[in-house]
Design an enzyme around this catalytic site. Sequence first.
Site, PDB file in Angstrom:
ATOM      1  N   LYS A  77       0.853  -1.184   0.000  1.00  0.00           N
ATOM      2  CA  LYS A  77       0.000   0.000   0.000  1.00  0.00           C
ATOM      3  C   LYS A  77       0.890   1.235   0.000  1.00  0.00           C
ATOM      4  O   LYS A  77       1.902   1.279   0.711  1.00  0.00           O
ATOM      5  CB  LYS A  77      -0.898  -0.012   1.249  1.00  0.00           C
ATOM      6  CG  LYS A  77      -1.854   1.180   1.335  1.00  0.00           C
ATOM      7  CD  LYS A  77      -2.776   1.057   2.552  1.00  0.00           C
ATOM      8  CE  LYS A  77      -3.716   2.242   2.650  1.00  0.00           C
ATOM      9  NZ  LYS A  77      -4.652   2.124   3.793  1.00  0.00           N
ATOM     10  N   SER A 118     -10.000   0.077   7.249  1.00  0.00           N
ATOM     11  CA  SER A 118      -9.415   0.151   5.905  1.00  0.00           C
ATOM     12  C   SER A 118      -8.724  -1.112   5.413  1.00  0.00           C
ATOM     13  O   SER A 118      -8.252  -1.157   4.281  1.00  0.00           O
ATOM     14  CB  SER A 118      -8.420   1.316   5.830  1.00  0.00           C
ATOM     15  OG  SER A 118      -9.111   2.540   5.871  1.00  0.00           O
ATOM     16  N   SER A 170      -9.627   2.448   2.987  1.00  0.00           N
ATOM     17  CA  SER A 170      -8.732   3.166   2.111  1.00  0.00           C
ATOM     18  C   SER A 170      -7.776   2.254   1.337  1.00  0.00           C
ATOM     19  O   SER A 170      -7.154   2.697   0.364  1.00  0.00           O
ATOM     20  CB  SER A 170      -7.912   4.166   2.941  1.00  0.00           C
ATOM     21  OG  SER A 170      -7.099   3.470   3.886  1.00  0.00           O
TER      22      SER A 170
END
Length: 488
Positions: free
Chosen positions: A74, A173, A149
């Site tokens: 990420k 998330s 997210s």
Amino acid sequence: MHTKTLKQLSVLLHEKKISAEELAKLYLARIQQSDLNAFLHVDQELTLQQARAADQRLAHNDSTPLTGVPIAHKDIFVTRGWRATAGSKMLENYTSPFDATVVEHFNNAGMVNLGKLNCDEFAMGSSNENSYFGAVKNPWDKTAIPGGSSGGSAAAVAARLTPAATATDTGGSIRQPASLCGVTGIKPTYGSVSRFGMIAFASSLDQAGPIAQTAEDCALLLNAMTGFDPRDSTSLERPKEDFSRDLEKDLKGLRIGIPREYFSSGLAPDVEQAVRAALAEYEKLGATLVDISLPKTELSIPVYYVIAPAEASSNLSRFDGVRYGHRAADYKDLADMYKKSRAEGFGEEVKRRILVGAYVLSHGYYDAYYLQAQKIRRLIAEDFQNALSGPNRQCDVIMGPVSPTVAWDLGAKANDPVANYLADIYTLSTSLAGLPGMSIPCGFGQGEKNARRPVGLQIIGNYYDEAKLLNVAHQFQRVTDWHQRTPG
């Protein structure tokens, strides 16, 4: 090959049936053909360098179970060689001089980095539409959001562009995108995984974890990810543990708490049906369902949206155009440069949260908002402890939905931040309490559109109960095939 789990790939690599370099090339080719916008930065040469080094280690029997297996990170983790943007214009061209601890752990294990994954800007969002680099598409239905997210992480694993990905969870998330993309993700106990080199959003909530196809894969990834780090002041000093140790335990006698508050009017009927079917499967495996109450659940949204923005407004003050990140081209003086750099560098949702955070921390409002939210946060944590621990404990794990609906259409809630916030109702309280929680695929929605969109089951445990959660998830995955299904 690309549909194999991390565990299966590990076996093939160690049996020399495929090389790390061949595997990396296969995934890089898939990434290049993909139109999901899941990856923000790929550097083939760097990836193949790591793959060749992994092959050397495998040849000399100097390997771990993860050596040679590809992973993607990420874009909230800083990485040497790959850009670290946090999905923001503010850090559009930033490359870090060091690796985040999580990235370092996986590098030391010999994993091969495929690149950096798209996410909501500074991890703020539930749909991955807040990324400066554009929304990620859900591989099951490209007109739908992937969740956020960590939308890039979940979409990339679901589309089999990578067998594993790192992600972060501040208020859901990891679990929410894993649920909406039909993959497995776990947020460990707060403090289990180092936050060093993870671009900060809300420091008392941020926690890293893995997303993969199966619970077994997540256990192997957690083995490498966790551990004390003196560079993170919130890192827990605990002995290393093997998270795969209990995977094969049977579930006879397991008590599963079903919170009334998770099955109220806000839950979509098709999601409830998939979750109830999964719970029935657990009863067949020997578990019993216990009705419990977590009465403060509905307060988790207002509490989270006071505490998280407050911490964000403090953390993001470092982005001022002076030391690194975006700097405005035209300005009159230093104050003007700060204002213009931030106005140009931050997106709408990030500005909104900075403003809310600065407001609740301001003189005269601090006691009314921030302190009050911290008190209620403690009460939310006590709800869980009443159910999960002590002499009167009611259950061993808690289960329910991850998200009140399946993935919604791209753009459907873009102009309604509160509707986006409400999507986190079932995940926020676990984060506020610092408990471990995970999402596993358990079915699909219903109707012409929703029948293509996955549903996730949430499993929540007490502090340090990750091995138990993974065992509970693994036993379900042995008797169901939701986790093996791939987008058409």
